[in-house]
Design a protein around this motif. Structure first.
Motif, short mmCIF file in Angstrom:
data_model
loop_
_atom_site.label_atom_id
_atom_site.label_comp_id
_atom_site.label_asym_id
_atom_site.label_seq_id
_atom_site.Cartn_x
_atom_site.Cartn_y
_atom_site.Cartn_z
N ASP A 32 10.06 1.17 -27.19
CA ASP A 32 8.47 1.21 -27.17
C ASP A 32 8.26 2.51 -27.93
OD1 ASP A 32 8.10 -1.05 -26.11
OD2 ASP A 32 7.61 -0.13 -24.02
N LEU A 33 9.00 3.60 -27.79
CA LEU A 33 8.93 4.74 -28.46
C LEU A 33 9.33 4.80 -30.02
CD1 LEU A 33 10.35 7.23 -25.84
CD2 LEU A 33 7.99 6.74 -26.14
N GLU A 34 9.45 3.88 -30.53
CA GLU A 34 9.84 3.53 -31.93
C GLU A 34 8.76 2.67 -32.66
OE1 GLU A 34 12.48 5.04 -33.70
OE2 GLU A 34 13.35 5.85 -31.93
N PRO A 35 8.14 3.39 -33.42
CA PRO A 35 7.05 2.70 -34.01
C PRO A 35 7.72 1.48 -34.97
CG PRO A 35 6.75 4.90 -34.37
CD PRO A 35 7.91 4.95 -33.65
N SER A 45 7.61 -6.94 -20.08
CA SER A 45 9.08 -6.89 -19.67
C SER A 45 9.04 -6.77 -17.93
CB SER A 45 9.53 -5.59 -20.21
OG SER A 45 9.01 -4.45 -19.41
N ALA A 46 9.86 -7.28 -17.79
CA ALA A 46 10.38 -7.22 -16.22
C ALA A 46 11.37 -6.43 -15.81
CB ALA A 46 10.64 -8.78 -15.74
N PRO A 47 11.05 -5.27 -14.93
CA PRO A 47 12.00 -4.26 -14.55
C PRO A 47 13.25 -5.09 -13.67
CG PRO A 47 9.83 -3.57 -14.14
CD PRO A 47 9.87 -5.12 -14.25
N CYS A 48 14.41 -4.65 -14.12
CA CYS A 48 15.44 -5.39 -13.83
C CYS A 48 16.59 -4.67 -12.91
CB CYS A 48 16.13 -6.41 -14.71
SG CYS A 48 16.91 -5.09 -16.05
N HIS A 49 16.44 -3.37 -12.92
CA HIS A 49 17.41 -2.36 -12.38
C HIS A 49 16.54 -1.19 -11.50
CE1 HIS A 49 20.50 -4.01 -14.88
NE2 HIS A 49 19.87 -3.96 -15.90
N ASP A 50 16.97 -0.58 -10.45
CA ASP A 50 16.54 0.34 -9.71
C ASP A 50 17.31 1.67 -10.24
OD1 ASP A 50 15.10 -1.39 -8.16
OD2 ASP A 50 16.89 -1.66 -6.58
N VAL A 51 16.57 2.67 -10.07
CA VAL A 51 17.12 4.17 -10.31
C VAL A 51 17.40 4.78 -9.15
CG1 VAL A 51 17.05 6.26 -11.61
CG2 VAL A 51 15.99 3.76 -12.50
N TRP A 52 18.58 5.17 -9.04
CA TRP A 52 19.03 5.87 -7.77
C TRP A 52 19.45 7.19 -8.18
CZ3 TRP A 52 21.29 3.42 -2.84
CH2 TRP A 52 20.59 2.28 -2.46
N ILE A 53 18.93 8.15 -7.39
CA ILE A 53 19.39 9.59 -7.48
C ILE A 53 20.35 9.98 -6.39
CG2 ILE A 53 18.63 12.20 -7.36
CD1 ILE A 53 15.88 11.12 -8.57
N ARG A 77 8.78 9.27 -11.56
CA ARG A 77 7.18 8.77 -11.14
C ARG A 77 6.14 8.93 -12.39
NH1 ARG A 77 8.61 10.37 -6.01
NH2 ARG A 77 8.19 12.44 -6.21
N ARG A 78 6.22 10.14 -12.84
CA ARG A 78 5.31 10.30 -14.02
C ARG A 78 5.47 9.46 -15.25
NH1 ARG A 78 6.48 15.98 -13.69
NH2 ARG A 78 7.69 15.46 -15.62
N GLN A 79 6.72 9.00 -15.49
CA GLN A 79 7.05 8.27 -16.76
C GLN A 79 7.29 6.75 -16.12
OE1 GLN A 79 7.24 9.31 -19.87
NE2 GLN A 79 6.71 11.11 -19.09
N GLN A 80 6.58 6.27 -15.05
CA GLN A 80 7.02 5.00 -14.69
C GLN A 80 6.57 4.03 -15.40
OE1 GLN A 80 5.76 4.39 -10.65
NE2 GLN A 80 6.01 2.25 -10.27
N ASP A 81 5.35 3.95 -16.17
CA ASP A 81 4.86 3.01 -16.97
C ASP A 81 5.83 2.75 -18.22
OD1 ASP A 81 2.76 2.26 -15.39
OD2 ASP A 81 1.30 3.46 -16.47
N LEU A 82 6.37 3.97 -18.73
CA LEU A 82 7.12 3.84 -19.95
C LEU A 82 8.56 3.17 -19.32
CD1 LEU A 82 7.96 4.48 -22.77
CD2 LEU A 82 8.80 6.65 -21.92
#
Length: 90
Positions: A32-35, A45-53, A77-82
């Motif tokens: 999405d960052l590549e015009p 899109s459908a999120p398919c992976h969780d992110v764990w810290i 959290r701030r970048q969740q939409d991206l």
């Protein structure tokens, strides 16, 4: 018959797609960052992976580890939409 290739590095997939070498299945936050790239097929899109810290249990009370984990959690959290593919440029 078309020439086929398999690239397992998302950054290489982005470069190949930008160079016109075909399509790539890459995370939305890269594409999405590549015009020069468009989603195929266009759509949601459908999120398919969780992110764990994660950290070792002995390091959890360490101040620098807590600061880092808090920073990463807030950044996600701030970048969740991206990260979840809701910021398509097209």
């Amino acid at each position: 018959m078309p020439i086929r290739g398999r690239l397992n590095n998302p950054m290489v997939q982005v470069a190949a797609a930008k160079a016109g070498l075909g399509i790539a299945r890459i995370p939305c936050f890269l594409g999405d960052l590549e015009p020069a790239l468009v989603r195929v097929p266009p759509g949601q899109s459908a999120p398919c992976h969780d992110v764990w810290i994660l950290t070792h249990k002995d390091l959890v009370p360490t101040v620098r580890i807590q600061i880092f984990m808090d920073f990463m959690a807030e950044t996600f959290r701030r970048q969740q939409d991206l990260l979840e593919g809701r910021c398509a440029l097209g």
